[in-house]
Design a protein around this motif. Structure first.
Motif, short mmCIF file in Angstrom:
data_model
loop_
_atom_site.label_atom_id
_atom_site.label_comp_id
_atom_site.label_asym_id
_atom_site.label_seq_id
_atom_site.Cartn_x
_atom_site.Cartn_y
_atom_site.Cartn_z
N SER B 254 -116.00 89.75 -5.24
CA SER B 254 -114.65 89.72 -5.79
C SER B 254 -113.97 88.42 -5.37
O SER B 254 -113.97 88.07 -4.19
CB SER B 254 -113.84 90.91 -5.29
OG SER B 254 -114.39 92.09 -5.82
N VAL B 256 -110.50 85.56 -6.22
CA VAL B 256 -109.15 85.47 -6.81
C VAL B 256 -109.10 84.27 -7.75
O VAL B 256 -109.58 83.18 -7.43
CB VAL B 256 -108.06 85.38 -5.71
CG1 VAL B 256 -108.27 84.19 -4.79
CG2 VAL B 256 -106.68 85.34 -6.34
N TYR B 299 -113.43 81.86 -2.42
CA TYR B 299 -113.85 82.71 -1.29
C TYR B 299 -113.56 84.16 -1.68
O TYR B 299 -112.67 84.43 -2.49
CB TYR B 299 -113.08 82.35 -0.01
CG TYR B 299 -111.62 82.06 -0.26
CD1 TYR B 299 -110.72 83.11 -0.41
CD2 TYR B 299 -111.16 80.76 -0.44
CE1 TYR B 299 -109.39 82.87 -0.71
CE2 TYR B 299 -109.83 80.51 -0.73
CZ TYR B 299 -108.95 81.57 -0.87
OH TYR B 299 -107.65 81.34 -1.18
N ASN B 300 -114.30 85.10 -1.08
CA ASN B 300 -114.08 86.52 -1.40
C ASN B 300 -112.62 86.89 -1.17
O ASN B 300 -112.05 86.54 -0.14
CB ASN B 300 -114.95 87.40 -0.48
CG ASN B 300 -116.41 87.35 -0.86
OD1 ASN B 300 -116.92 86.29 -1.19
ND2 ASN B 300 -117.06 88.49 -0.83
N SER B 301 -112.04 87.60 -2.12
CA SER B 301 -110.64 87.98 -1.96
C SER B 301 -110.31 89.21 -2.79
O SER B 301 -110.82 89.37 -3.91
CB SER B 301 -109.73 86.83 -2.39
OG SER B 301 -108.37 87.25 -2.35
N TYR B 302 -109.46 90.06 -2.23
CA TYR B 302 -108.87 91.17 -2.97
C TYR B 302 -107.34 91.07 -2.94
O TYR B 302 -106.64 92.04 -3.10
CB TYR B 302 -109.28 92.51 -2.35
CG TYR B 302 -110.71 92.95 -2.63
CD1 TYR B 302 -111.02 93.65 -3.79
CD2 TYR B 302 -111.73 92.68 -1.73
CE1 TYR B 302 -112.31 94.07 -4.04
CE2 TYR B 302 -113.03 93.09 -1.97
CZ TYR B 302 -113.31 93.79 -3.12
OH TYR B 302 -114.59 94.21 -3.38
N ALA B 303 -106.84 89.87 -2.66
CA ALA B 303 -105.41 89.73 -2.32
C ALA B 303 -104.49 89.59 -3.53
O ALA B 303 -103.28 89.66 -3.36
CB ALA B 303 -105.22 88.55 -1.38
#
Lengths: 98, 416
Positions: B254, B256, B299-303
């Motif tokens: 995931s 962004v 970079y991996n992010s769920y923000a």
């Protein structure tokens, strides 16, 4: 994001290249009978957690060291960073590679 | 309630008191034949085509928040079918054809506006690659026109053609591409599905799957257990989180992706312009705002929010392409979480669990796929066979070597 480099102090994340999950340091055993599946999982599958994530960053515009950065993927908060060579040592949390 | 010009006139004369909510707000039933997890564009389209085209009944769509609160409301609204590879292009062209008939099909104004997309090229090699891509598009029945520098300059005179690093030599133009009103697409499919008897259940988060002897029996939700013979998961951005509850690991990270909109301006950009070399693309909304974006943060992010380096990078790309953009003020920026798959292409397939189906991995291109994704996923859920345009979107293609890697960057999701 500022990454607390263990040797150089706080460095801008822009100086780094991102690779991904730190488990990529643990290559499967190529001689194992299940090597084909193991390598397929290793190359393509990810835990992709929402929350704390240990991940590999390469300090390309700096001292060209690999770091294992612990970061929260929900908030982008960086919780710590260590040299990948240290993280890979058996005395730390990881199993030695066979 | 059918929309028509006559109806608009009638409502105008009677104080607009006759408009009704576009969909019901039903209580969840104890069980359904088919439960779709995720009330975004893809989930709603799936439910609509299941009911309309495949004649299925007893269908529910479960949405954690409200309809249109996820990526279908956060994208930059571009629709196009300008892919290269045989596993992709026929699918996206199928989607383009569905876009062209969407408003008549749904009796809802989704503001589909076919004003074209232009991909810029800067070298002879890139021109040749685009010529090949254009031919691949023709083979799938799509339209493509290769514009040289002079022809391009007539269409879009305001670009910086003599940029020292990336001089513009021409572009690949797809006239039928364009934009659509993203919220309208979600609302149109939601209304269409609801009228066909689909239960759209909002504020209902799936918290687990009930799996028995390798077969899915239903889902645990914040509004109680809901039984289901089949469960389709269409939650791109959060696919890994949801499928982890079923014990599945996915070939997905995931990330962004940010988007930006300027203050409203007089019409200046007729279609969509993409500047791949500068990691920048732009269009102009019907309200006049310049809508633009660039790369994922990486970079991996769920923000659901990005960071400033990419804001700067996108702004630099815009200034390099069309210096006049420097006079426009940025109004808003936002971020959405995308499923970046390991080859940059989506997944519409069965899973290791009987009755559990996955639709995900859309990277940053899910919006344009909405109609075809819904149709193909409905086809799979209804018949257990993939739709003819989606046969390549298998979950096991990474193990078998049949990856669909448009960019040719390998298993490095932030580079696709």
């Amino acid at each position: 994001m500022l990454i607390p480099h263990p040797l150089l102090g706080l460095r801008d994340a822009e100086e780094f290249v991102y690779l991904g999950d730190a488990s990529l340091m643990q290559r499967p055993d190529p001689d194992s009978p299940t090597a084909l599946t193991d390598f397929c999982d290793y190359v393509f599958l990810r835990d992709n957690p929402a929350g704390v994530h240990r991940e590999l960053w390469f300090h390309e515009q700096g001292d060209r060291s690999w770091l294992v950065v612990t970061r929260n993927t929900l908030t982008h908060e960086i919780l710590g960073a260590e040299l990948a060579t240290d993280a890979a040592r058996p005395t730390v949390t990881q199993e030695p590679s066979a | 309630m059918k929309f028509s010009a006559l109806r608009v006139v009638k409502e105008a004369l009677t104080g607009h008191k006759g408009w009704k909510p576009l969909w019901r707000n039903p209580q969840p039933q104890p069980d359904y034949d088919i439960v779709i997890v995720g009330g975004g564009g893809h989930g709603l389209a799936t439910a609509y085509y299941l009911a309309k085209t495949f004649g299925k009944a007893r269908i529910a769509v479960l949405e954690k928040g409200w309809i249109g609160s996820g990526n279908v409301g956060r994208n930059t609204t571009i629709v196009r079918s300008n892919y290269l590879l045989p596993g992709n292009q026929p699918f996206y062209e199928f989607s383009m054809k569905l876009w062209e008939g969407l408003e008549q099909e749904l009796n809802f104004n989704a503001m589909v506006s076919q004003r074209g997309i232009i991909n810029l090229f800067h070298t002879d090699a890139q021109r040749d690659a685009f010529r090949r891509r254009g031919n691949a598009m023709h083979l799938s029945g799509a339209d493509a026109v290769l514009l040289n520098r002079d022809a391009l300059r007539q269409k879009v005179p305001f670009l910086n053609y003599d940029n020292a690093r990336f001089p513009i030599k021409g572009g690949l133009w797809q006239p039928r591409a364009g934009t659509a009103r993203h919220d309208g697409v979600a609302w149109g499919y939601a209304r269409g599905a609801d009228m066909l008897g689909v239960d759209i259940i909002q504020n209902c988060e799936v918290t687990g799957f009930r799996i028995d002897a390798g077969r899915v029996r239903g889902v645990e939700t914040t509004r109680g257990y809901i039984g289901a013979a089949k469960v389709g998961v269409a939650v791109a951005g959060s696919s890994s989180r949801v499928m982890a509850m079923a014990g599945q690991r996915l070939p997905i990270e995931s990330h962004v992706l940010q988007a930006f909109v300027s203050e409203g301006l007089k019409p200046v950009i007729s279609g969509v312009i993409t500047f791949g070399a500068g990691h920048f693309y732009i269009s102009q909304s019907d309200k006049g705002g310049l809508v633009f974006g660039g790369d994922v943060d990486g970079y991996n992010s769920y923000a659901q929010r990005g960071n400033l380096p990419v804001v700067e990078d996108v702004a630099q790309g815009g200034m390099a392409l069309m210096p006049m953009i420097g006079r426009a003020r940025l109004l808003r920026s936002w971020g959405g979480i995308v499923d970046m798959s390991m080859d940059g292409s989506p997944i519409i397939d069965r899973t290791a669990i009987d009755g559990l189906y996955l639709n995900g991995g859309w990277c940053y291109g899910g919006f344009k796929a909405t109609p075809a994704s819904g149709f193909a996923f409905a086809h799979l859920l209804a018949t257990d066979r993939p739709h003819e345009t989606a046969t390549a979107y298998r979950l096991d293609r990474f193990a078998t070597g049949h990856v669909i890697d448009e960019r040719g960057t390998g298993a490095q999701p932030n580079l696709h």
